[in-house]
Design an enzyme around this catalytic site. Structure first.
Site, PDB file in Angstrom:
ATOM      1  N   ALA A 343     -16.484  15.291   2.357  1.00 54.82           N
ATOM      2  CA  ALA A 343     -17.326  15.938   1.339  1.00 54.82           C
ATOM      3  C   ALA A 343     -18.755  16.103   1.864  1.00 54.82           C
ATOM      4  CB  ALA A 343     -17.315  15.116   0.056  1.00 54.82           C
ATOM      5  N   PRO A 344     -19.439  17.194   1.521  1.00 54.29           N
ATOM      6  CA  PRO A 344     -19.038  18.233   0.554  1.00 54.29           C
ATOM      7  C   PRO A 344     -18.050  19.261   1.085  1.00 54.29           C
ATOM      8  CG  PRO A 344     -21.207  18.735   1.433  1.00 54.29           C
ATOM      9  CD  PRO A 344     -20.820  17.409   2.017  1.00 54.29           C
ATOM     10  N   GLY A 345     -17.705  19.213   2.388  1.00 54.16           N
ATOM     11  CA  GLY A 345     -16.588  20.006   2.859  1.00 54.16           C
ATOM     12  C   GLY A 345     -16.883  21.210   3.711  1.00 54.16           C
ATOM     13  N   LYS A 347     -17.602  21.531   6.925  1.00 58.34           N
ATOM     14  CA  LYS A 347     -16.890  21.515   8.201  1.00 58.34           C
ATOM     15  C   LYS A 347     -15.386  21.606   7.980  1.00 58.34           C
ATOM     16  CE  LYS A 347     -20.515  18.951  10.667  1.00 58.34           C
ATOM     17  NZ  LYS A 347     -21.420  18.692   9.530  1.00 58.34           N
ATOM     18  N   ASP A 365     -12.255  11.392   1.749  1.00 50.56           N
ATOM     19  CA  ASP A 365     -13.589  11.023   1.265  1.00 50.56           C
ATOM     20  C   ASP A 365     -13.443   9.996   0.160  1.00 50.56           C
ATOM     21  OD1 ASP A 365     -16.491  12.259   1.838  1.00 50.56           O
ATOM     22  OD2 ASP A 365     -16.411  11.489  -0.208  1.00 50.56           O
ATOM     23  N   CYS A 464     -26.022  14.271  11.523  1.00 47.60           N
ATOM     24  CA  CYS A 464     -27.132  15.228  11.393  1.00 47.60           C
ATOM     25  C   CYS A 464     -28.445  14.486  11.622  1.00 47.60           C
ATOM     26  CB  CYS A 464     -27.109  15.939  10.038  1.00 47.60           C
ATOM     27  SG  CYS A 464     -27.180  14.846   8.607  1.00 47.60           S
TER      28      CYS A 464
END
Length: 526
Positions: A343-345, A347, A365, A464
């Protein structure tokens, strides 16, 4: 670049009292507070709306002040990607009425753009703005005890004058009026006096800023104020990058973010189709130099949202750095793939679109609600046939799973230090203590993810973050614990400019003008 070159502005050392007041006010913003409104309320009748309508107060300033209040008190976050471009839509004005006691006229497109700019900018520059406000208050307790709404009004006024270069007379007049109507006449007088001081100092090019000539700790504090970042981040980046690169990174973080759109190939939408739509909407854009499905836009995102391109599943907002992580995974039709913290999905959806209807992406998730949204989006994007969602803690799931997969992506929870340009509020919500907790969690999740990889399969660890302790050091520690894995260089999967000397993928915000991201491709031996 020397310190003098980095900041060519007059510098005046702030008094100790002002520094203490700034610390007190900053600490007060971290205290748990009651949200602005938690009770359910009856719908407001049209006549009541008309009664409470105030046409004299600037709509964008009223909405900005209330949204900043909600962000500070934990009732909202600085999300620029709302469906109608109006935050909570009609509810936004409801928040204004419940907080200020009146409604303003509805926001037009110009107001919407100003709200986005002012809210994002005021959050980014909060430390710098508070330093200026504190320096211009008569007494230190005036700032340290300032009520939240009054402080937000002053922050807006200071940001508009110092960073947006709006006409000073209009900024002073409008913010004084807002303070008088929303609070009391005395608050308007205070805002008037402080803003007029600011205007005079700006005109004379004598804004009060801390001195940089001192020891390393004092310099870090000064740079943290000038570039509006937490001191611990400045120290950390100076340690790893050097002062000149740290300053460049902070400048990038404070710049207006750009966004990328990914054409949804799973639904048969090509980049050329998306370009045609953007041309019809008159949204300026550039083709990605790195990924065939991606387009960059600097302005016009709200136009894209309002036109329904996201709602119809024609495209998704996704940074190219995230797309390049998927390129490192290199999903192929027929493969079995796991997205461990899905999530949030974003990728998951991109990997699914590259499977051409063959294979399966298992999206795991711990958040059931976010998986439900992922399922709905997968249907909208017409890739639901190759996505299976699994509600589980990865560590428990991996321990109990007997199935092994071709490719496993662990996009790990991280500090997010690579996305501070887009996530304006994140810099103030992260603590140095978080880094140690995150590293422990990342190690646990990496160990769990490794259990799901079949012999000869691939494990991709990504974040990230731009912090080596979350990136290279986690991979090094993992390989020490798991000699059955080895580095599979990312050469050939992403442009060579993104490949480090160790074979990892790394996007540098300053160098590549993308979100910061990292990915290591690890091959399990047969």
């Amino acid at each position: 670049m020397s310190l003098a070159q980095a900041v060519s502005l007059p510098r005046i050392l702030v008094s100790t009292d002002a520094s203490k007041a700034l610390s007190k006010q900053a600490a007060s913003t971290r205290k748990p507070r009651t949200s602005i409104s938690t009770k359910k309320r009856a719908k407001v009748s049209p006549s009541r709306r008309t009664q409470n309508l105030n046409l004299e107060v600037s709509p964008h300033r009223a909405v900005s002040a209330v949204r900043l209040m909600r962000i500070q008190l934990g009732g909202a976050f600085a999300d620029l990607l709302n469906e109608k471009g109006k935050g909570s839509g009609d509810n936004e004005m409801g928040y204004v009425e419940r907080t200020l006691g009146f409604r303003t006229k509805d926001l037009d497109d110009r107001d919407l753009r100003l709200v986005t700019d002012i809210v994002g900018g005021t959050i980014r520059w909060r430390r710098y703005l508070d330093h200026l406000i504190c320096s211009l208050c008569h007494e230190e307790k005036t700032f340290s005890s300032m009520e939240p709404l009054l402080l937000q009004i002053l922050r807006i006024g200071f940001y508009e004058i110092v960073k947006l270069d709006m006409p000073a007379y209009a900024v002073v007049d409008e913010n004084v009026r807002l303070a008088k109507v929303a609070l009391r006449p005395g608050a308007g007088k205070l805002v008037n006096g402080i803003l007029r001081k600011l205007v005079l100092l700006k005109e004379n090019n004598s804004l009060p800023l801390p001195k940089l000539e001192s020891n390393d700790r004092a310099q870090a504090r000064a740079l943290a104020t000038i570039y509006s970042h937490p001191v611990w981040m400045v120290r950390r980046w100076t340690k790893y990058l050097g002062q000149e690169e740290a300053i460049k990174l902070m400048v990038w973080n404070n710049s207006d973010p750009s966004f990328s759109l990914r054409a949804n190939s799973g639904k048969g939408v090509t980049r050329a189709d998306l370009v045609m739509q953007l041309n019809l909407l008159k949204v300026p854009h550039e083709l990605s130099l790195h990924l065939d499905e991606f387009i960059r836009i600097k302005t016009g995102l709200q136009n894209v949202i309002q036109a329904g391109l996201l709602k119809e599943g024609l495209c998704a907002v996704q940074d190219e750095s995230a797309g390049l992580v998927v390129a490192v995974v290199d999903p192929q039709p027929g493969q079995s793939i796991v997205d461990c913290c899905a999530a949030p999905g974003g990728k998951t959806l991109y990997m699914a679109s590259r499977l051409s209807g063959q294979g399966l992406v298992n999206a795991i998730d711990i958040n059931k609600g976010r998986l439900r949204i992922l399922n709905e989006t997968a249907k909208l994007h017409q890739v639901n046939s190759v996505i299976r969602t699994i509600h589980a803690d990865l560590r428990t799931f991996a321990d109990n799973s007997t199935v092994k997969y071709d490719k496993v992506l662990l996009d790990a929870p991280c500090s997010g230090l690579g996305v501070l340009s887009k996530r304006a509020d994140l810099r103030w919500n992260r603590r140095l203590e978080d880094m140690e907790e995150l590293k422990i969690l990342q190690d646990e999740l990496l160990d769990a993810a490794s259990l799901l990889v079949k012999p000869g399969g691939v494990l991709v660890y990504s974040t990230c973050s731009i912090d080596p302790e979350e990136n290279e050091e986690r991979v090094e520690a993992f390989l020490f614990r798991h000699p059955e894995f080895s580095i599979d260089p990312a050469d050939g999967l992403v442009p060579s400019d993104f490949v480090t000397k160790d074979g990892f993928f790394f996007s540098d915000p300053v160098k590549h003008a993308l979100d910061g991201a990292f990915a290591a491709r690890l091959l399990m031996k047969y």
